[in-house]
Scaffold this motif. Structure first.
Motif, PDB file in Angstrom:
ATOM      1  N   LYS A   1       0.840  -1.202   0.000  1.00 57.49           N
ATOM      2  CA  LYS A   1       0.000   0.000   0.000  1.00 57.49           C
ATOM      3  C   LYS A   1       0.875   1.253   0.000  1.00 57.49           C
ATOM      4  N   ASN A   2       1.948   1.226   0.798  1.00 52.40           N
ATOM      5  CA  ASN A   2       2.868   2.371   0.840  1.00 52.40           C
ATOM      6  C   ASN A   2       3.536   2.585  -0.515  1.00 52.40           C
ATOM      7  N   LEU A   3       3.944   1.502  -1.145  1.00 48.40           N
ATOM      8  CA  LEU A   3       4.548   1.597  -2.476  1.00 48.40           C
ATOM      9  C   LEU A   3       3.569   2.219  -3.470  1.00 48.40           C
ATOM     10  N   TYR A   4       2.342   1.734  -3.471  1.00 52.80           N
ATOM     11  CA  TYR A   4       1.359   2.261  -4.414  1.00 52.80           C
ATOM     12  C   TYR A   4       0.988   3.702  -4.108  1.00 52.80           C
ATOM     13  N   SER A   5       1.043   4.090  -2.826  1.00 53.94           N
ATOM     14  CA  SER A   5       0.825   5.501  -2.480  1.00 53.94           C
ATOM     15  C   SER A   5       1.923   6.369  -3.068  1.00 53.94           C
ATOM     16  N   ALA A   6       3.158   5.880  -3.000  1.00 53.46           N
ATOM     17  CA  ALA A   6       4.287   6.632  -3.571  1.00 53.46           C
ATOM     18  C   ALA A   6       4.129   6.764  -5.082  1.00 53.46           C
ATOM     19  N   ILE A   7       3.675   5.711  -5.720  1.00 50.83           N
ATOM     20  CA  ILE A   7       3.430   5.774  -7.170  1.00 50.83           C
ATOM     21  C   ILE A   7       2.344   6.808  -7.459  1.00 50.83           C
ATOM     22  N   LYS A   8       1.262   6.775  -6.695  1.00 50.61           N
ATOM     23  CA  LYS A   8       0.151   7.705  -6.890  1.00 50.61           C
ATOM     24  C   LYS A   8       0.607   9.148  -6.714  1.00 50.61           C
ATOM     25  N   GLU A   9       1.476   9.407  -5.749  1.00 50.71           N
ATOM     26  CA  GLU A   9       1.964  10.765  -5.503  1.00 50.71           C
ATOM     27  C   GLU A   9       2.777  11.292  -6.682  1.00 50.71           C
ATOM     28  N   ARG A  10       3.384  10.421  -7.468  1.00 50.16           N
ATOM     29  CA  ARG A  10       4.198  10.822  -8.623  1.00 50.16           C
ATOM     30  C   ARG A  10       3.400  10.748  -9.925  1.00 50.16           C
ATOM     31  N   ASP A  11       2.103  10.674  -9.820  1.00 56.80           N
ATOM     32  CA  ASP A  11       1.205  10.502 -10.959  1.00 56.80           C
ATOM     33  C   ASP A  11       1.502  11.459 -12.116  1.00 56.80           C
ATOM     34  N   ALA A  12       1.785  12.716 -11.796  1.00 58.37           N
ATOM     35  CA  ALA A  12       2.035  13.716 -12.838  1.00 58.37           C
ATOM     36  C   ALA A  12       3.313  13.415 -13.623  1.00 58.37           C
TER      37      ALA A  12
ATOM     38  N   LEU B   1       4.471  10.291 -14.259  1.00 61.34           N
ATOM     39  CA  LEU B   1       4.429   8.951 -14.829  1.00 61.34           C
ATOM     40  C   LEU B   1       3.474   8.885 -16.015  1.00 61.34           C
ATOM     41  N   GLN B   2       3.952   8.302 -17.092  1.00 63.86           N
ATOM     42  CA  GLN B   2       3.091   8.152 -18.260  1.00 63.86           C
ATOM     43  C   GLN B   2       2.518   6.741 -18.324  1.00 63.86           C
ATOM     44  N   PHE B   3       3.331   5.749 -18.006  1.00 64.35           N
ATOM     45  CA  PHE B   3       2.877   4.363 -18.083  1.00 64.35           C
ATOM     46  C   PHE B   3       3.628   3.537 -17.044  1.00 64.35           C
ATOM     47  N   VAL B   4       2.896   2.856 -16.198  1.00 64.56           N
ATOM     48  CA  VAL B   4       3.470   1.956 -15.201  1.00 64.56           C
ATOM     49  C   VAL B   4       2.844   0.596 -15.435  1.00 64.56           C
ATOM     50  N   PHE B   5       3.672  -0.409 -15.522  1.00 65.88           N
ATOM     51  CA  PHE B   5       3.187  -1.755 -15.827  1.00 65.88           C
ATOM     52  C   PHE B   5       3.423  -2.662 -14.631  1.00 65.88           C
TER      53      PHE B   5
END
Length: 160
Positions: free
Chosen positions: A26-37, A39-43
């Protein structure tokens, strides 16, 4: 690199550790979400469909492309890939035999060859073997079958 679900599956019989892993994911995915702007594509890839469970509640913009024809050939080699890009490594190969062994993926689009199997086939001097099974037997599933005493018929003598 492993699938996103590997730590969970490795600890399927250890609820305390699985809870810790879910929290960290969950913490990892929160960090990904915070960098949303940025990131163009995450697989993300895995063998289990956990997209509707709580590990993803902090990242709400996932798109499951498992059965999308637009991405059908994303995780494998098409026949054209093998005959063009990889052809120099497959000189003398019986194409129909190669297809019989390793062209088992079809995600509602063009069928693809298992990339890991193809690379191992090449590195092992073009020897046909069940590379995927040799390297990826789902141990968690076997543990659950044994623990719950599921009926497992003998399928060795069945031809389909």
């Amino acid at each position: 690199m492993h699938e996103y679900d590997k730590p969970l599956l490795d600890n399927i019989e250890n609820p305390e550790m699985a809870a810790i892993i879910r929290k960290e994911l969950k913490n990892l995915y929160s960090a990904i979400k915070e960098r949303d702007a940025d990131l163009q594509f995450v697989f993300l890839t895995g063998v289990s469909k956990f997209s509707k469970v709580s590990i993803f509640n902090r990242i709400n913009n996932l798109k499951d492309i498992t059965l999308s024809t637009a991405y059908a050939a994303l995780c494998g080699y098409t026949q054209n890939d093998l005959e063009t890009i990889v052809a120099e490594y497959l000189t003398g190969v019986n194409w129909s035999e190669l297809k019989r062994w390793y062209n088992g993926y079809n995600f509602l689009g063009e069928p693809v060859h298992n990339p890991f199997d193809i690379l191992l086939f090449i590195s092992e001097n073009l020897q046909y073997r069940n590379y995927w099974f040799e390297t990826a037997t789902p141990g968690f599933l076997m543990k659950l079958f044994r623990k719950n005493q599921y009926f497992l018929p003998d399928l060795d003598s069945i031809t389909a």
